[in-house]
Design an enzyme around this catalytic site. Structure first.
Site, mmCIF file in Angstrom:
data_model
loop_
_atom_site.group_PDB
_atom_site.id
_atom_site.type_symbol
_atom_site.label_atom_id
_atom_site.label_comp_id
_atom_site.label_asym_id
_atom_site.label_seq_id
_atom_site.Cartn_x
_atom_site.Cartn_y
_atom_site.Cartn_z
ATOM 1 N N HIS A 154 8.288 -17.149 8.150
ATOM 2 C CA HIS A 154 8.409 -15.696 8.224
ATOM 3 C C HIS A 154 7.558 -15.156 9.374
ATOM 4 C CE1 HIS A 154 10.029 -15.943 4.104
ATOM 5 N NE2 HIS A 154 10.566 -14.762 4.361
ATOM 6 N N LYS A 158 3.594 -11.111 7.366
ATOM 7 C CA LYS A 158 3.772 -11.383 5.928
ATOM 8 C C LYS A 158 2.449 -11.778 5.284
ATOM 9 C CE LYS A 158 6.774 -13.663 2.614
ATOM 10 N NZ LYS A 158 6.952 -12.440 1.830
HETATM 11 P P1 NAD Z 1 5.478 -3.324 5.041
HETATM 12 O O1 NAD Z 1 4.011 -3.532 5.018
HETATM 13 O O2 NAD Z 1 6.158 -3.070 6.359
HETATM 14 O O3 NAD Z 1 5.883 -2.092 4.087
HETATM 15 C C1 NAD Z 1 5.264 -1.818 2.844
HETATM 16 C C2 NAD Z 1 5.105 -0.298 2.760
HETATM 17 O O4 NAD Z 1 4.659 0.043 1.444
HETATM 18 C C3 NAD Z 1 4.055 0.238 3.755
HETATM 19 O O5 NAD Z 1 4.625 1.287 4.511
HETATM 20 C C4 NAD Z 1 2.931 0.727 2.842
HETATM 21 O O6 NAD Z 1 2.236 1.858 3.367
HETATM 22 C C5 NAD Z 1 3.735 1.099 1.587
HETATM 23 N N1 NAD Z 1 2.902 1.227 0.386
HETATM 24 C C6 NAD Z 1 1.818 0.492 0.019
HETATM 25 N N2 NAD Z 1 1.312 0.971 -1.150
HETATM 26 C C7 NAD Z 1 2.092 2.017 -1.508
HETATM 27 C C8 NAD Z 1 2.072 2.916 -2.615
HETATM 28 N N3 NAD Z 1 1.138 2.840 -3.582
HETATM 29 N N4 NAD Z 1 3.025 3.874 -2.676
HETATM 30 C C9 NAD Z 1 3.966 3.982 -1.708
HETATM 31 N N5 NAD Z 1 4.037 3.154 -0.636
HETATM 32 C C10 NAD Z 1 3.106 2.185 -0.551
HETATM 33 O O7 NAD Z 1 6.112 -4.605 4.313
HETATM 34 P P2 NAD Z 1 7.646 -5.084 4.301
HETATM 35 O O8 NAD Z 1 7.853 -6.136 5.328
HETATM 36 O O9 NAD Z 1 8.561 -3.902 4.258
HETATM 37 O O10 NAD Z 1 7.662 -5.850 2.896
HETATM 38 C C11 NAD Z 1 7.318 -5.192 1.682
HETATM 39 C C12 NAD Z 1 7.484 -6.156 0.503
HETATM 40 O O11 NAD Z 1 8.875 -6.504 0.362
HETATM 41 C C13 NAD Z 1 6.747 -7.495 0.653
HETATM 42 O O12 NAD Z 1 6.238 -7.868 -0.618
HETATM 43 C C14 NAD Z 1 7.834 -8.472 1.099
HETATM 44 O O13 NAD Z 1 7.557 -9.813 0.751
HETATM 45 C C15 NAD Z 1 8.997 -7.925 0.311
HETATM 46 N N6 NAD Z 1 10.333 -8.290 0.815
HETATM 47 C C16 NAD Z 1 11.244 -8.639 -0.117
HETATM 48 C C17 NAD Z 1 12.554 -8.902 0.251
HETATM 49 C C18 NAD Z 1 13.577 -9.175 -0.833
HETATM 50 O O14 NAD Z 1 14.778 -9.371 -0.519
HETATM 51 N N7 NAD Z 1 13.171 -9.179 -2.104
HETATM 52 C C19 NAD Z 1 12.925 -8.841 1.605
HETATM 53 C C20 NAD Z 1 11.955 -8.476 2.550
HETATM 54 C C21 NAD Z 1 10.650 -8.185 2.132
#
Ligand code: NAD
Length: 265
Positions: A154, A158
């Site tokens: 990744h 991450k």
């Molecule tokens: P990222 O850091 O770009 O985005 C996360 C966002 O959540 C940030 O903008 C952060 O400010 C916000 N956040 C944190 N705490 C918060 C709260 N209490 N209330 C509201 N917003 C809050 O990360 P990302 O790359 O978008 O990934 C996020 C998560 O999704 C990770 O755990 C990743 O592993 C997961 N993910 C899952 C899949 C899937 O298909 N299940 C795919 C991609 C990413």
């Protein structure tokens, strides 16, 4: 259907805003980031690079759960546990994409599912859900002499490792072999660790660049090696799958569902 996005300004959050606005029968009804976020008050359409939608980014997740039909959460584990509590109190459907939850956080999600429909998947792409089925089948058919290794790569932002998807693939392999993953998972190798134990399921993690998500499950046997690989080239597949899950949740009773339920596998 009114959909809210928590973590709306994140990498996945922005993708989700675009996916909701492109979906038939769905509208962006709210987006939340923690107080003090630099994009606070910005229009959610503009945040996703689209035309303004007349709804702005706020810091009040509880209020969001009260006005929408479903919330999509790709944030971080501690936030997801808090959001599961809000789904519990409001009965609003919650689609969880966040990975890396610990046992306590996962228990909060499972308890909330008695009061609201909750869909949780380590990976919302159709391809990975098909891959999980193939891995389970291969693990069931191939003897223990075929060593199972799960390799993932990744992007360098991450924070959790191995990825939630790698763990789900390991779980699929363990299910195929009818063993408990915790008993056979080998996640760290360093130093003089001795030969590989028969029956272990190994994990290897690579991090770098802007890789959206690559996963390979290897079955390394005597004289041959089977490799099953999935490569995501765009976060759009995850966002579209999560929006599909949110729309599907409208017809569901409280309970904990997976993407396989959504896809009807
Ligand atoms: P990222 O850091 O770009 O985005 C996360 C966002 O959540 C940030 O903008 C952060 O400010 C916000 N956040 C944190 N705490 C918060 C709260 N209490 N209330 C509201 N917003 C809050 O990360 P990302 O790359 O978008 O990934 C996020 C998560 O999704 C990770 O755990 C990743 O592993 C997961 N993910 C899952 C899949 C899937 O298909 N299940 C795919 C991609 C990413």
């Amino acid at each position: 259907m009114k959909i809210g996005i928590v973590g709306a300004a994140g990498r996945m959050g922005r993708m989700l805003l675009a996916a909701v606005s492109a979906a038939d029968g769905a509208e962006i009804a709210g987006g939340v980031e923690p107080a003090g976020h630099p994009d606070m008050g910005k229009d959610l359409g503009s945040l996703a690079g689209l035309d303004p939608v007349g709804v702005v980014l706020t810091a009040d997740a509880r209020a969001l759960f009260d006005v929408v039909d479903a919330v999509i959460d790709f944030t971080m584990p501690i936030a997801t546990a808090a959001h599961a509590g809000m789904a519990h109190d409001s009965g609003t459907a919650l689609v969880i994409g966040t990975t890396g939850l610990d046992d306590l956080q996962q228990n909060t999600v499972s308890s909330a599912a008695h009061f609201a429909p909750i869909i949780q998947a380590a990976n919302y792409s159709v391809g990975v859900n098909v891959l999980e089925g193939l891995v389970e089948q291969a693990a069931r058919i191939l003897p223990e002499a075929y060593d199972i290794e799960v390799l993932e790569m990744h992007h360098h932002h991450k924070v959790d490792a191995p990825s939630g998807t790698a763990l789900a693939l390991g779980q699929a392999a363990a299910d195929g072999r009818a063993v408990n993953l915790d008993d056979v998972a080998d996640k760290v190798r360093d130093g003089i660790i001795g030969p590989r134990k028969v029956g272990d399921i190994g994990f290897a993690t690579l991090r770098g660049g802007d890789v959206v998500g690559d996963h390979t499950v290897m079955f390394a046997g005597p004289g041959e090696r089977l490799e099953l690989t999935h490569k995501a080239s765009s976060r759009e597949v995850f966002a579209n799958g999560a929006v599909r899950a949110a729309i599907w949740s409208a017809q569901q009773k409280p309970g904990l569902y997976s993407m396989k339920d959504v896809l009807g596998f």
